[in-house]
Design an enzyme around this catalytic site. Structure first.
Site, short mmCIF file in Angstrom:
data_model
loop_
_atom_site.label_atom_id
_atom_site.label_comp_id
_atom_site.label_asym_id
_atom_site.label_seq_id
_atom_site.Cartn_x
_atom_site.Cartn_y
_atom_site.Cartn_z
N ARG A 46 0.53 -1.20 0.08
CA ARG A 46 -0.34 0.11 0.12
C ARG A 46 0.72 1.04 0.31
O ARG A 46 0.82 2.06 -0.95
CB ARG A 46 -1.07 0.38 1.58
CG ARG A 46 -1.59 -1.58 1.19
CD ARG A 46 -2.90 -0.47 2.31
NE ARG A 46 -2.36 -0.85 3.63
CZ ARG A 46 -2.75 -2.13 4.37
NH1 ARG A 46 -3.08 -3.62 3.38
NH2 ARG A 46 -2.03 -2.77 5.28
N LYS A 137 -11.96 14.87 4.95
CA LYS A 137 -13.29 13.91 4.51
C LYS A 137 -14.00 13.01 5.42
O LYS A 137 -13.43 12.88 6.18
CB LYS A 137 -12.85 13.70 3.28
CG LYS A 137 -13.38 13.04 2.33
CD LYS A 137 -13.08 12.25 1.22
CE LYS A 137 -13.47 10.45 2.20
NZ LYS A 137 -13.86 9.62 0.77
N LYS A 223 -18.39 18.18 -1.36
CA LYS A 223 -18.50 16.64 -2.56
C LYS A 223 -18.91 16.19 -2.75
O LYS A 223 -19.81 15.47 -2.62
CB LYS A 223 -16.43 15.98 -1.72
CG LYS A 223 -16.59 14.47 -2.64
CD LYS A 223 -15.09 13.90 -1.95
CE LYS A 223 -15.26 12.56 -2.89
NZ LYS A 223 -13.23 12.17 -3.17
C1 5MM Z 1 -10.98 6.95 -1.82
O1 5MM Z 1 -12.77 5.42 -1.94
C2 5MM Z 1 -13.07 5.85 -0.35
C3 5MM Z 1 -13.67 5.60 -0.08
O2 5MM Z 1 -13.16 4.88 1.64
P1 5MM Z 1 -13.67 3.65 1.82
O3 5MM Z 1 -12.67 2.52 1.62
O4 5MM Z 1 -14.15 4.19 3.11
O5 5MM Z 1 -15.42 3.81 1.19
C4 5MM Z 1 -14.23 7.31 -1.35
O6 5MM Z 1 -14.53 8.06 0.09
C5 5MM Z 1 -13.59 8.02 -2.12
O7 5MM Z 1 -12.93 8.97 -1.87
C6 5MM Z 1 -15.14 8.89 -2.30
O8 5MM Z 1 -16.71 8.01 -2.86
C7 5MM Z 1 -14.48 9.46 -4.26
O9 5MM Z 1 -14.31 8.25 -4.75
P2 5MM Z 1 -15.04 7.50 -5.95
O10 5MM Z 1 -14.17 6.85 -6.70
O11 5MM Z 1 -16.53 8.05 -6.05
O12 5MM Z 1 -14.25 8.88 -7.36
#
Ligand code: 5MM
Length: 343
Positions: A46, A137, A223
């Site tokens: 990672r 976030k 967002k």
């Molecule tokens: C990077 O993905 C995040 C997911 O976190 P979890 O593993 O806790 O579910 C997610 O929150 C991400 O920041 C947002 O959904 C935006 O990612 P996408 O892939 O939807 O652009």
């Protein structure tokens, strides 16, 4: 609260031609991503993967205003001992941190969830700030499922909006810019107008709660999801309709005081996420900067190209730089299809 600092940070996060890299996959999610490319998910793999992205100078300097990190990553050091947060800051980007602790079933609301993590949040923010985080976030998850009663429920929408606003207030109290992420999922078979109605409801409720909890809108980044058909919908709305309906709902719900809007990609393909962002910016001038905060739509290709092999690092970095550049152009309404082919 240092209002000037919050505004300055929020503006930097949505600076012209730049957007945010969401690299805050929790251990379960990154394992799924690594499984798909046949890579074992370990602390080192990672680290190697994320170090590779943060060392991509072309992307980080030109198009990535900030990176959302997961707790493990904010403590990690690169192979040569440099803190990963320093790699990000040295490239002129801002480190940020996911502070929610994921979702739990919401009592009395079958199939719905509430995001947790408010307990002790202030203390955690002090620690993260010392590690270099300038923004945070929190993601609320709202599903759409037809039925009786239909999902989402009033309870889920209000409870999640309340938690988002409480999180945002605690962040500002600690001079950390909150990314407010109320995500209406695109997983179902619903049509675009159902997504429009639910997104409008969720955004209106979120801004009402932000007002009640005295959050300074100039010091937040929103967002949201785009207004889009569900992935399993029998016929899906086209790009122009997605862009028009998304802008329409945002104009109805998001006060112009908000520092900026940085979309999630939510399961859209890489190019689809870029096209939609570009079309929206072509509809400008808009009341706020409109950019990206993509996870999957920025990382899908670099992950595939990397496949866990050191000899693929340079090619994966090129893929990451390309996708970041395309989205940087889309954030200004200057993306062109030919540029994809030329890559
Ligand atoms: C990077 O993905 C995040 C997911 O976190 P979890 O593993 O806790 O579910 C997610 O929150 C991400 O920041 C947002 O959904 C935006 O990612 P996408 O892939 O939807 O652009």
């Amino acid at each position: 609260m240092d209002k000037d600092l919050l505004v300055k940070t929020a503006n930097a996060m949505v600076a012209k031609g730049k957007g945010i890299l969401a690299a805050d996959e929790s251990s379960g999610t990154i394992k799924k991503r690594f499984d798909a490319i046949g890579v074992a998910s370990t602390e080192d793999s990672r680290r190697d993967y994320r170090e590779m992205m943060f060392r991509t100078q072309a992307a980080m300097k030109n198009n990535i205003s900030g990176v959302i990190l997961y707790d493990e990553t904010i403590w990690q050091k690169a192979k040569d001992g440099t803190p990963l947060t320093k790699l990000i800051a040295d490239a002129g980007s801002l480190p940020g941190i996911k502070v929610d602790k994921g979702v739990k079933p919401l009592f009395g609301c079958p199939g719905e969830v509430i995001t947790e993590g408010l307990d002790g949040l202030g203390e955690r923010l002090v620690e993260y700030r010392a590690l270099g985080a300038r923004f945070a976030k929190w993601r609320a998850v709202i599903d759409i499922v037809p039925g009786s009663p239909p999902v989402p429920s009033h309870t889920a929408v209000h409870t999640n909006a309340h938690a988002l606003a409480r999180y945002a207030a605690i962040c500002q109290e600690h001079d950390i810019v909150p990314i407010v992420e109320p995500e209406v999922l695109m997983d179902g078979g619903h049509d675009i107008d159902t997504c429009l109605r639910v997104t409008e409801w969720v955004l209106k409720t979120t801004f009402q709660e932000l007002f009640y909890q005295r959050v300074m809108l100039e010091g937040i980044v929103l967002k949201p999801n785009m207004v889009i058909s569900g992935k399993k919908a029998p016929s899906r709305a086209g790009h122009q309709e997605v862009a028009e309906k998304t802008v329409r709902v945002l104009k109805e719900c998001v006060p112009p005081a908000v520092a900026g809007i940085a979309f999630l990609s939510g399961g859209q393909s890489d190019e689809e996420a870029t096209i939609h962002l570009d079309l929206m910016n072509r509809m400008g001038p808009l009341p706020w900067p409109v950019t990206f905060s993509y996870g999957r739509a920025l990382q899908h290709m670099p992950q595939k190209v990397w496949a866990g092999k050191a000899e693929n690092v340079a090619a994966a970095q090129r893929a990451f730089a390309h996708r970041s550049h395309m989205n940087g152009l889309a954030a200004q309404g200057q993306w062109k299809q030919d540029l994809e082919k030329a890559a």
